[in-house]
Design an enzyme around this catalytic site. Sequence first.
Site, PDB file in Angstrom:
ATOM      1  N   GLY A 165       0.520  -1.210   0.206  1.00 26.23           N
ATOM      2  CA  GLY A 165      -0.261   0.334   0.037  1.00 26.23           C
ATOM      3  C   GLY A 165       0.722   1.362   0.124  1.00 26.23           C
TER       4      GLY A 165
ATOM      5  N   ARG B 153       0.372   6.166  -2.280  1.00 24.17           N
ATOM      6  CA  ARG B 153       0.361   7.779  -1.221  1.00 24.17           C
ATOM      7  C   ARG B 153      -0.102   6.935   0.022  1.00 24.17           C
ATOM      8  NH1 ARG B 153      -4.981   7.689  -0.618  1.00 24.17           N
ATOM      9  NH2 ARG B 153      -6.382   5.622  -1.264  1.00 24.17           N
TER      10      ARG B 153
ATOM     11  N   ASN C 263       1.556  -2.076   5.307  1.00 22.18           N
ATOM     12  CA  ASN C 263       1.109  -1.414   5.760  1.00 22.18           C
ATOM     13  C   ASN C 263      -0.474  -1.158   5.192  1.00 22.18           C
ATOM     14  OD1 ASN C 263       0.899   2.347   5.321  1.00 22.18           O
ATOM     15  ND2 ASN C 263       0.733   1.788   3.890  1.00 22.18           N
TER      16      ASN C 263
ATOM     17  N   SER D  47      -2.414   0.948  14.972  1.00 22.38           N
ATOM     18  CA  SER D  47      -3.458   2.418  14.540  1.00 22.38           C
ATOM     19  C   SER D  47      -3.678   2.198  16.069  1.00 22.38           C
ATOM     20  CB  SER D  47      -4.578   1.625  13.652  1.00 22.38           C
ATOM     21  OG  SER D  47      -5.798   3.019  14.069  1.00 22.38           O
TER      22      SER D  47
ATOM     23  N   TYR E 143     -13.166  -2.172  11.577  1.00 18.39           N
ATOM     24  CA  TYR E 143     -11.924  -1.314  11.571  1.00 18.39           C
ATOM     25  C   TYR E 143     -11.082  -2.095  13.053  1.00 18.39           C
ATOM     26  CZ  TYR E 143      -7.792   1.730  10.705  1.00 18.39           C
ATOM     27  OH  TYR E 143      -6.694   2.007  10.586  1.00 18.39           O
TER      28      TYR E 143
END
Length: 256
Positions: free
Chosen positions: A9, A12, A87, A147, A160
């Site tokens: 990933g 960007r 990532n 995260s 998530y």
Amino acid sequence: MAPVALVTGSSRGIGRAIACCLADAGYDIVVNYEKNRDAAKQTAGEIRKRNRRPRICGASVAVPEESRRLVEFTMEAFGRIDLLVNNAGIAPRARADILETTPESYDEVLDTNLKGPYFLTQLAATRMIQLTGNGIVPKARIVNITSISAFAGSTSRGEYCVSKAGLSMMTMLFAVRLAEHGITVNEIQPGIIRTDMTGPVRKNYDRRIAEGLTPIRRWGVPEDVGKAVAAVALGYFDFTTGAAIPVDGGFHLRRL
């Protein structure tokens, strides 16, 4: 030869910043993307500016066959994998109360954020054991980008949070299993980072950060995460494995 990093990933956002920081640290980079090849080319251009070699590979980590192709591509392009950075990740297409989460949304998020990294790490680690065993790679490392949602619940995007909590446990499991081979496995826990993913809630977090949500009262930027990954890649944490390194402006601190 220069060490090689496979960054999923990395077309960007946080992934691009990680790729660029690793290029600054002397790594050649496999730039992975799923859909946006033009963005991946932009990342590759930034890597070339740093006098490092990029190679671009389109593959979805959610599909096991494509993960296998990604590892094979890296080996064919460079003959080695010194660092894997898991990532790639997605948020739910729409926020929904946990009582209304659909199986389709759950599967989509978990396939990309947890199942994909799990089996990609399995493939890459097997290669790393071989590469370190025969002396081609002196030191192999794996970094998972999790995260603060691994421990801070958000009931409007439960799938998530579950995926990131699972990725934290995956970090510990692979750290234990691979330690005998000298391969470290750690996670970076980004906080509130200014990216496309956080764009829809920017005004809300502008206010909350100003009110003290994080002790360091600013948004994180992708380069904050990239620098942390580079520190691991440069060997500054080689006596650390299975750890969660916060890059969150102090969000994790408990305060009265």
